[in-house]
Design a protein around this motif. Structure first.
Motif, PDB file in Angstrom:
ATOM      1  N   PHE A   1       3.488  16.150   3.931  1.00 51.66           N
ATOM      2  CA  PHE A   1       2.180  16.739   4.214  1.00 51.66           C
ATOM      3  C   PHE A   1       1.980  18.077   3.499  1.00 51.66           C
ATOM      4  O   PHE A   1       0.937  18.689   3.602  1.00 51.66           O
ATOM      5  CB  PHE A   1       1.967  16.828   5.727  1.00 51.66           C
ATOM      6  N   PHE A   2       3.015  18.505   2.757  1.00 51.48           N
ATOM      7  CA  PHE A   2       2.864  19.682   1.905  1.00 51.48           C
ATOM      8  C   PHE A   2       2.209  19.311   0.580  1.00 51.48           C
ATOM      9  O   PHE A   2       1.829  20.171  -0.177  1.00 51.48           O
ATOM     10  CB  PHE A   2       4.234  20.300   1.609  1.00 51.48           C
ATOM     11  N   THR A   3       2.135  17.995   0.294  1.00 46.59           N
ATOM     12  CA  THR A   3       1.730  17.594  -1.063  1.00 46.59           C
ATOM     13  C   THR A   3       0.225  17.409  -1.236  1.00 46.59           C
ATOM     14  O   THR A   3      -0.227  17.154  -2.337  1.00 46.59           O
ATOM     15  CB  THR A   3       2.399  16.260  -1.459  1.00 46.59           C
ATOM     16  N   VAL A   4      -0.565  17.503  -0.160  1.00 44.07           N
ATOM     17  CA  VAL A   4      -2.013  17.289  -0.310  1.00 44.07           C
ATOM     18  C   VAL A   4      -2.727  18.625  -0.528  1.00 44.07           C
ATOM     19  O   VAL A   4      -2.218  19.673  -0.143  1.00 44.07           O
ATOM     20  CB  VAL A   4      -2.604  16.567   0.927  1.00 44.07           C
ATOM     21  N   PRO A   5      -3.914  18.580  -1.155  1.00 43.15           N
ATOM     22  CA  PRO A   5      -4.571  19.838  -1.520  1.00 43.15           C
ATOM     23  C   PRO A   5      -5.051  20.687  -0.351  1.00 43.15           C
ATOM     24  O   PRO A   5      -5.011  21.906  -0.431  1.00 43.15           O
ATOM     25  CB  PRO A   5      -5.768  19.398  -2.373  1.00 43.15           C
ATOM     26  N   LYS A   6      -5.560  20.100   0.716  1.00 42.03           N
ATOM     27  CA  LYS A   6      -6.205  20.902   1.755  1.00 42.03           C
ATOM     28  C   LYS A   6      -5.695  20.571   3.149  1.00 42.03           C
ATOM     29  O   LYS A   6      -5.090  19.523   3.365  1.00 42.03           O
ATOM     30  CB  LYS A   6      -7.723  20.644   1.744  1.00 42.03           C
ATOM     31  N   VAL A   7      -6.014  21.451   4.100  1.00 39.28           N
ATOM     32  CA  VAL A   7      -5.621  21.231   5.490  1.00 39.28           C
ATOM     33  C   VAL A   7      -6.244  19.947   6.033  1.00 39.28           C
ATOM     34  O   VAL A   7      -5.596  19.134   6.678  1.00 39.28           O
ATOM     35  CB  VAL A   7      -6.023  22.432   6.360  1.00 39.28           C
ATOM     36  N   LYS A   8      -7.539  19.766   5.748  1.00 37.48           N
ATOM     37  CA  LYS A   8      -8.167  18.560   6.303  1.00 37.48           C
ATOM     38  C   LYS A   8      -7.607  17.295   5.655  1.00 37.48           C
ATOM     39  O   LYS A   8      -7.598  16.236   6.271  1.00 37.48           O
ATOM     40  CB  LYS A   8      -9.683  18.636   6.204  1.00 37.48           C
ATOM     41  N   ASP A   9      -7.091  17.429   4.430  1.00 37.27           N
ATOM     42  CA  ASP A   9      -6.428  16.282   3.801  1.00 37.27           C
ATOM     43  C   ASP A   9      -5.131  15.936   4.525  1.00 37.27           C
ATOM     44  O   ASP A   9      -4.752  14.771   4.620  1.00 37.27           O
ATOM     45  CB  ASP A   9      -6.091  16.581   2.336  1.00 37.27           C
ATOM     46  N   ALA A  10      -4.437  16.969   5.026  1.00 34.94           N
ATOM     47  CA  ALA A  10      -3.189  16.730   5.739  1.00 34.94           C
ATOM     48  C   ALA A  10      -3.453  15.934   7.011  1.00 34.94           C
ATOM     49  O   ALA A  10      -2.722  15.002   7.338  1.00 34.94           O
ATOM     50  CB  ALA A  10      -2.498  18.054   6.069  1.00 34.94           C
ATOM     51  N   ARG A  11      -4.526  16.288   7.714  1.00 42.69           N
ATOM     52  CA  ARG A  11      -4.867  15.535   8.930  1.00 42.69           C
ATOM     53  C   ARG A  11      -5.188  14.095   8.588  1.00 42.69           C
ATOM     54  O   ARG A  11      -4.666  13.159   9.196  1.00 42.69           O
ATOM     55  CB  ARG A  11      -6.109  16.147   9.593  1.00 42.69           C
ATOM     56  N   LYS A  12      -6.083  13.924   7.596  1.00 40.63           N
ATOM     57  CA  LYS A  12      -6.535  12.592   7.235  1.00 40.63           C
ATOM     58  C   LYS A  12      -5.369  11.751   6.734  1.00 40.63           C
ATOM     59  O   LYS A  12      -5.243  10.569   7.037  1.00 40.63           O
ATOM     60  CB  LYS A  12      -7.601  12.714   6.142  1.00 40.63           C
ATOM     61  N   SER A  13      -4.497  12.404   5.975  1.00 41.11           N
ATOM     62  CA  SER A  13      -3.370  11.724   5.384  1.00 41.11           C
ATOM     63  C   SER A  13      -2.434  11.142   6.449  1.00 41.11           C
ATOM     64  O   SER A  13      -1.899  10.040   6.298  1.00 41.11           O
ATOM     65  CB  SER A  13      -2.622  12.739   4.526  1.00 41.11           C
ATOM     66  N   ALA A  14      -2.261  11.872   7.555  1.00 41.43           N
ATOM     67  CA  ALA A  14      -1.425  11.354   8.643  1.00 41.43           C
ATOM     68  C   ALA A  14      -2.070  10.104   9.239  1.00 41.43           C
ATOM     69  O   ALA A  14      -1.377   9.147   9.604  1.00 41.43           O
ATOM     70  CB  ALA A  14      -1.240  12.422   9.718  1.00 41.43           C
ATOM     71  N   GLY A  15      -3.396  10.096   9.306  1.00 41.86           N
ATOM     72  CA  GLY A  15      -4.110   8.906   9.783  1.00 41.86           C
ATOM     73  C   GLY A  15      -3.890   7.719   8.853  1.00 41.86           C
ATOM     74  O   GLY A  15      -3.569   6.617   9.303  1.00 41.86           O
ATOM     75  N   TYR A  16      -4.037   7.955   7.542  1.00 44.67           N
ATOM     76  CA  TYR A  16      -3.792   6.876   6.584  1.00 44.67           C
ATOM     77  C   TYR A  16      -2.349   6.379   6.687  1.00 44.67           C
ATOM     78  O   TYR A  16      -2.092   5.182   6.654  1.00 44.67           O
ATOM     79  CB  TYR A  16      -4.045   7.336   5.153  1.00 44.67           C
ATOM     80  N   ALA A  17      -1.410   7.320   6.802  1.00 47.92           N
ATOM     81  CA  ALA A  17       0.000   6.924   6.881  1.00 47.92           C
ATOM     82  C   ALA A  17       0.198   5.967   8.053  1.00 47.92           C
ATOM     83  O   ALA A  17       0.785   4.890   7.900  1.00 47.92           O
ATOM     84  CB  ALA A  17       0.895   8.150   7.036  1.00 47.92           C
ATOM     85  N   LEU A  18      -0.348   6.343   9.220  1.00 45.50           N
ATOM     86  CA  LEU A  18      -0.156   5.480  10.386  1.00 45.50           C
ATOM     87  C   LEU A  18      -0.871   4.143  10.193  1.00 45.50           C
ATOM     88  O   LEU A  18      -0.352   3.101  10.591  1.00 45.50           O
ATOM     89  CB  LEU A  18      -0.643   6.167  11.665  1.00 45.50           C
ATOM     90  N   LEU A  19      -2.039   4.169   9.560  1.00 45.23           N
ATOM     91  CA  LEU A  19      -2.758   2.911   9.318  1.00 45.23           C
ATOM     92  C   LEU A  19      -1.882   1.947   8.514  1.00 45.23           C
ATOM     93  O   LEU A  19      -1.719   0.781   8.854  1.00 45.23           O
ATOM     94  CB  LEU A  19      -4.063   3.198   8.581  1.00 45.23           C
ATOM     95  N   PHE A  20      -1.280   2.459   7.427  1.00 53.69           N
ATOM     96  CA  PHE A  20      -0.488   1.575   6.561  1.00 53.69           C
ATOM     97  C   PHE A  20       0.831   1.180   7.218  1.00 53.69           C
ATOM     98  O   PHE A  20       1.359   0.101   6.945  1.00 53.69           O
ATOM     99  CB  PHE A  20      -0.266   2.234   5.198  1.00 53.69           C
ATOM    100  N   ILE A  21       1.341   2.046   8.086  1.00 51.36           N
ATOM    101  CA  ILE A  21       2.551   1.681   8.828  1.00 51.36           C
ATOM    102  C   ILE A  21       2.204   0.635   9.887  1.00 51.36           C
ATOM    103  O   ILE A  21       2.931  -0.337  10.099  1.00 51.36           O
ATOM    104  CB  ILE A  21       3.160   2.935   9.489  1.00 51.36           C
ATOM    105  N   ALA A  22       1.034   0.826  10.524  1.00 52.66           N
ATOM    106  CA  ALA A  22       0.635  -0.067  11.615  1.00 52.66           C
ATOM    107  C   ALA A  22       0.424  -1.503  11.143  1.00 52.66           C
ATOM    108  O   ALA A  22       0.629  -2.441  11.904  1.00 52.66           O
ATOM    109  CB  ALA A  22      -0.632   0.462  12.290  1.00 52.66           C
ATOM    110  N   ILE A  23       0.035  -1.668   9.882  1.00 56.98           N
ATOM    111  CA  ILE A  23      -0.133  -3.041   9.384  1.00 56.98           C
ATOM    112  C   ILE A  23       1.179  -3.802   9.544  1.00 56.98           C
ATOM    113  O   ILE A  23       1.217  -4.912  10.064  1.00 56.98           O
ATOM    114  CB  ILE A  23      -0.592  -3.036   7.907  1.00 56.98           C
ATOM    115  N   LEU A  24       2.286  -3.172   9.149  1.00 56.16           N
ATOM    116  CA  LEU A  24       3.581  -3.835   9.297  1.00 56.16           C
ATOM    117  C   LEU A  24       4.065  -3.813  10.747  1.00 56.16           C
ATOM    118  O   LEU A  24       4.559  -4.814  11.263  1.00 56.16           O
ATOM    119  CB  LEU A  24       4.617  -3.189   8.378  1.00 56.16           C
TER     120      LEU A  24
END
Lengths: 89, 562
Positions: free
Chosen positions: B267-290
C-alpha cells in the motif's frame, strides 16, 4: 493565529467523524464474521436458504461478501468526508 | 498432445511472459526498487496484492483442507479475507500518507527510536523467512509433480526465475509480473471449478452450485452431510472445534494478515491516500473470487471422492483415480481382501487415504476437461508460489539494505550503492530461502502459524497505536512488541516443537490452540504498551505533529520526498 486554530478544530472534527465511520463499520465486520459465522452458528443453522444452512453460509460465503461491501462503502464515504472537510488530495 | 507436453508449453510460455515483463519494468532507483516509484494504479496494485497474498497453499491446498475440515475450515476463509477490512480501514491509508518505504521505517520514525526500528527489522525478517521457506518448497513440489523433475531441481529452477525478476525489477518488476501471475492463477482455478459445478449441480457459478441440488433432487450439502455421518465422520456443515478456539484462530489470522510486512508494503506503492483505500478493496475483490470458490471446490471434491471410490470394486475404478494412485496422493489398501474399497473414520478399517492437494489437482480430470487445462493448473500453482515468494524476498532484501544498512549501520551510502546492496540482499535471501526449500526443517507446515501469530502479536498493535494514539511512546511500543513476540513465540515453540504430544485441548491455555495464540499475544501487546506508556514521558512534539499529519489525506505526494 485564528486561522490556525480553526484548522486545528476542523482537523479534530474530521478525525472524530472518521473514527465514527470506522467504529460503525468494524461493528458490522465483527457481527458478520465472529457473531454470525462463529458464536451463533448453531442457532442460525436451524434456518436455511436453499441448500445452505444460514450459519454455515455466513462462515464460508456471507462474511466475505460483507467484508467487500464494508471496504467499498468505506472508500466512497471517506472520499465524501475528505471533500466535506476540505482535506482531499 | 499429452499432459506433459502441454505442461512444458504452457509453463514455458508463462515464464517467458514473467521474464519479459521483468526486463521491461526493471527498477532504476531505490524508490522504484522498494515501492515501484509510488506510481502503481490502485487496480494494478489490488491485483498484485491478491497474487502476492495467495500462495501455493491457497491455490493447491486450501480447498482440500476445507473439504476435510468442513465447517471448521471456515477459519481460513474468514481469517484470510477479514484482515483486509482491518488493512483498508485502520492501516493502509495512514501508512500511505506517512510515505516511507517499509514497516520498520514507520516503527522507527514514529517511535523515534533505533531500538524500535531494530526490533521491527528482526521481526520482519523472521516472519518473512518462515513464510518464504514454505513457498520455495511449494515451487519444488509443483515442478516435481507436473514436470516430472526431482523436487530439489524444481526448487533450483524456481530460485533462478525469482532471482531474475526480483533482483532486476525490485518492487516495480514484481508488481507487474504479479498482475500477469494473478490472471494465470485465477483462470486456472476457475475453469475446472465452473465445469465441475455444472456437472454436479447444473449451475455454472460454483458459489451458488454448492448450495444447489444434485440430479436426484437432494441438496449437495445435505447429501455430503449424510455420506460423511454414515462413514463415521461428523457432518460437513458442523464443526468439531470449540467456539473459543474458532474465535481466536480467526482473529489471529485476520490480525496477522493485516500485520504481515509483505502485504502492508504493497500500500506504499500507490500514488494517493484514497488510492490506498480503494486498492485494499480491489485486493479483497480479487482474493474473494478464489476464496469464495474454494469452499465450493472443497465440497465438490469430497463428494466426488466418496461417491467415485468408496464401495467401488478395485478393478473398476475410474482412470483418474488410477493415475493419481501412481503419484501416491491417493492410496488404496484392501485390508479386508474383499476387492472393494471402504472409506471409514475408523483408521483400522479404512482402506483409502487421500491427500488434500488432490481436490484441486485432480479436478480437471474428474471433470473430463482436456489435457491443456491440467497443464494450466500446473502453471497456476507455479504462478501462485512464485508471486508470493517474490513479494516476501523483496521485504527481506529491503529490510537488510534500507532498514539495517541505510537507516542504521551505514547512513552515508549513496543511492546507487544502496540499490546495489538491495539487489545483493535479494540474491542472498533467495539463496537462504532455496536452502530451506531443499532442506525443509521438519516443521514447514507449522511455521506458517508462526508467521501469522508473530505478525499479529508484534506489528499490528504497534502500528495501530502509532496512528490512533498520540500518547503512545517508544517505551510502550518496544515493551509491547517484545512481550507480544516472546509470549507468542514461547507458546508456539512449547506446543509445536518441544511438546507436540501435549498439543491438544486438555493442555492449551483457555482452550486456545497455537494457531490462535497470536490473538492473545496481540491483546497482551496492547495492554503492556498502554500501561508502560502511562508511566513514561509522552512522545516529543514533532512526533505528535507527525501523527496529526498522517491522519489527514491532503499532502500525500509531498510526504514522500522527505
Amino acid at each position: 493565529m485564528n486561522n490556525l486554530k480553526q484548522e486545528d478544530h476542523s482537523r479534530s472534527a474530521y478525525w472524530r467523524a472518521n473514527i465514527k465511520i470506522l467504529a460503525g463499520l468494524l461493528i458490522i465486520w465483527f457481527i458478520s464474521s465472529f457473531l454470525l459465522g462463529i458464536v451463533f452458528v448453531k442457532e442460525l443453522n436451524q434456518f436455511r436458504m436453499g441448500g445452505f444452512k444460514i450459519g454455515f453460509w455466513f462462515a464460508q460465503q456471507g462474511s466475505i461478501y460483507v467484508f467487500l461491501l464494508i471496504i467499498f462503502y468505506y472508500v466512497w464515504r471517506m472520499n465524501k468526508l475528505d471533500k466535506e472537510f476540505d482535506v482531499d488530495e | 498432445m499429452d499432459i506433459l507436453t502441454w505442461t512444458y508449453i504452457i509453463v514455458g510460455l508463462t515464464f517467458t511472459l514473467y521474464i519479459g515483463i521483468a526486463i521491461k519494468t526493471r527498477a532504476s532507483s531505490t524508490k522504484e526498487f522498494y515501492i515501484a516509484g509510488g506510481g502503481v494504479s490502485p487496480l494494478a496494485n489490488g491485483i498484485a496484492t491478491a497474487a502476492d497474498w495467495m500462495s501455493a497453499a491457497s491455490f493447491i491446498s486450501m480447498a482440500g483442507l476445507i473439504s476435510f475440515m468442513g465447517y471448521d475450515g471456515s477459519v481460513y476463509l474468514m481469517g484470510w479475507t477479514g484482515g483486509y477490512v482491518l488493512l483498508a480501514l485502520l492501516l493502509a491509508p495512514y501508512l500511505r500518507k506517512f510515505g516511507k518505504y517499509t514497516v520498520p521505517d514507520f516503527v522507527g520514525d514514529r517511535y523515534y527510536s533505533q531500538t524500535a526500528r531494530l526490533v521491527a527489522v528482526v521481526a520482519a525478517i523472521f516472519i518473512s523467512f518462515t513464510y518464504v521457506a514454505g513457498q520455495m518448497r511449494g515451487v519444488g513440489i509443483v515442478f516435481s509433480r507436473f514436470l516430472e523433475v526431482d523436487i530439489n531441481t524444481g526448487v533450483v529452477i524456481g530460485m533462478i526465475i525469482v532471482v531474475f525478476y526480483a533482483v532486476l525489477g525490485g518492487m516495480k518488476g514484481i508488481t507487474y509480473t504479479q498482475v500477469a501471475q494473478y490472471c494465470v492463477l485465477i483462470f486456472a482455478y476457475m475453469v475446472p471449478a465452473i465445469f465441475i459445478s455444472l456437472q454436479l449441480t447444473g449451475n455454472p457459478i460454483p458459489q451458488l452450485g454448492f448450495g444447489g441440488t444434485l440430479n436426484d433432487g437432494t441438496y449437495l450439502l445435505d447429501k455430503v452431510d449424510g455420506l460423511l455421518t454414515e462413514l463415521g465422520f461428523i457432518a460437513y456443515t458442523s464443526g468439531s472445534k470449540e467456539v473459543i478456539d474458532m474465535f481466536f484462530i480467526t482473529a489471529a489470522l485476520m490480525v496477522g494478515t493485516a500485520g504481515l510486512p509483505h502485504v502492508i508494503v504493497r500500500f506504499f506503492t500507490v500514488p494517493k491516500v484514497k488510492d490506498a483505500r480503494k486498492s485494499a478493496g480491489y485486493a479483497l475483490l480479487f482474493i474473494a473470487i478464489l476464496y469464495s470458490t474454494a469452499p465450493a471446490v472443497g465440497v465438490f471434491g469430497i463428494y466426488n471422492m466418496i461417491t467415485n471410490i468408496n464401495g467401488q470394486k478395485i478393478e473398476s475404478l475410474p482412470t483418474w483415480v488410477q493415475n493419481w494412485q501412481k503419484t501416491g496422493l491417493i492410496t488404496i489398501e484392501d485390508k479386508n481382501q474383499d476387492g472393494m474399497i471402504l472409506y471409514q473414520k475408523d483408521k483400522v478399517k479404512n482402506e483409502l487415504t487421500i491427500d488434500k492437494d488432490i481436490m484441486v489437482l485432480a479436478n480437471p480430470e474428474i471433470a473430463g476437461l482436456p489435457n491443456w487445462v491440467v497443464a494450466l493448473v500446473a502453471a497456476g500453482g507455479l504462478a501462485a508460489a512464485l508471486s508470493t515468494a517474490a513479494g516476501l524476498l523483496l521485504v527481506i532484501s529491503t529490510a537488510i539494505s534500507r532498514d539495517l544498512l541505510k537507516n542504521a549501520l551505514a547512513p552515508n551510502i549513496s543511492e546507487k550503492s544502496e540499490l546495489l546492496y538491495a539487489r545483493m540482499a535479494a540474491i542472498f535471501a533467495v539463496i537462504v530461502a532455496g536452502y530451506f526449500g531443499v532442506n525443509p526443517p521438519g516443521f514447514v507446515a507449522e511455521v506458517v502459524a508462526f508467521a501469522f501469530g508473530l505478525a499479529a502479536a508484534s506489528f499490528f498493535p504497534v502500528i495501530i497505536m502509532g496512528i490512533f494514539s498520540k500518547r503512545m511512546n517508544k517505551e510502550g511500543a518496544i515493551a509491547g512488541m517484545i512481550i507480544g513476540l516472546i509470549f507468542t513465540l514461547g507458546y508456539l515453540i512449547y506446543f509445536k516443537l518441544m511438546n507436540p504430544e501435549l498439543n491438544n485441548k486438555d493442555y492449551w491455555w483457555f482452550g486456545i490452540s497455537p494457531e490462535g495464540i497470536g490473538t492473545l499475544g496481540m491483546i497482551l501487546n496492547f495492554v503492556v504498551s498502554i500501561i508502560v506508556s502511562k508511566f513514561t514521558p509522552p512522545p516529543p512534539k514533532h512526533i505528535q505533529d507527525l501523527v496529526e499529519e498522517i491522519r489527514i489525506p491532503r499532502g500525500a505526494t509531498s510526504a514522500i520526498i522527505h
